[in-house]
Design a protein around this motif. Structure first.
Motif, PDB file in Angstrom:
ATOM      1  N   GLY A 160     -16.469  14.707  -1.252  1.00  0.00           N
ATOM      2  CA  GLY A 160     -15.888  16.008  -0.955  1.00  0.00           C
ATOM      3  C   GLY A 160     -16.475  17.178  -1.706  1.00  0.00           C
ATOM      4  N   GLY A 161     -17.380  16.912  -2.643  1.00  0.00           N
ATOM      5  CA  GLY A 161     -17.995  18.011  -3.357  1.00  0.00           C
ATOM      6  C   GLY A 161     -18.954  18.783  -2.470  1.00  0.00           C
ATOM      7  N   GLY A 162     -19.454  19.897  -3.003  1.00  0.00           N
ATOM      8  CA  GLY A 162     -20.400  20.687  -2.243  1.00  0.00           C
ATOM      9  C   GLY A 162     -20.563  22.072  -2.815  1.00  0.00           C
ATOM     10  N   LEU A 163     -21.186  22.937  -2.030  1.00  0.00           N
ATOM     11  CA  LEU A 163     -21.433  24.324  -2.407  1.00  0.00           C
ATOM     12  C   LEU A 163     -20.465  25.214  -1.639  1.00  0.00           C
ATOM     13  N   VAL A 164     -19.788  26.084  -2.363  1.00  0.00           N
ATOM     14  CA  VAL A 164     -18.808  26.978  -1.744  1.00  0.00           C
ATOM     15  C   VAL A 164     -18.869  28.327  -2.436  1.00  0.00           C
ATOM     16  N   GLN A 165     -18.537  29.371  -1.710  1.00  0.00           N
ATOM     17  CA  GLN A 165     -18.500  30.697  -2.302  1.00  0.00           C
ATOM     18  C   GLN A 165     -17.213  30.883  -3.100  1.00  0.00           C
TER      19      GLN A 165
END
Length: 118
Positions: free
Chosen positions: A8-13
């Motif tokens: 569920g991790g990732g790149l988000v603003q």
């Protein structure tokens, strides 16, 4: 021994949301508490949120209170961390942890990267 797999991790603003999942297998019935830790580059690993499985009591790091929610689906043996209003300072590798009663270290997952851009 309990095996843990995070996702569920990732790149988000900044201001965005992510939900982390931690699937548990093995001797899950022996777990007394489960939690999410995080470690940013150059910093020590810190406890972000924890739940005592027998009574549902929760703990949150002050800086995430009101933004993060820890929960567990017993039927799926899965731990969640809902993260809202994310900030750049939340950027870290997030680890799932499960401990039996009285256990100091417990089992760890491999970690999932969360990156929050400004």
């Amino acid at each position: 021994q309990v095996q843990l797999v995070e996702s569920g991790g990732g790149l988000v603003q900044a201001g965005g949301s992510l939900r982390l999942s931690c699937a548990a297998s093995g001797r899950t019935f022996s777990s007394y508490r489960m939690g999410w830790f995080r470690q940013a580059p150059g910093k020590e690993r810190e406890l972000v949120a924890q739940i005592i499985l027998t009574i549902g009591a929760t703990y949150y790091l002050d800086s995430v209170k009101g933004r993060f929610t820890i929960s567990r689906d017993n039927a799926k043996d899965t731990l969640y961390l809902q993260m809202n209003s994310l900030k750049p300072e939340d950027t870290a590798v997030y680890y799932c942890n499960a401990r039996a009663y009285g256990e100091s270290s417990g089992s760890w997952g491999q970690g999932t990267q969360v990156t929050v851009s400004s």
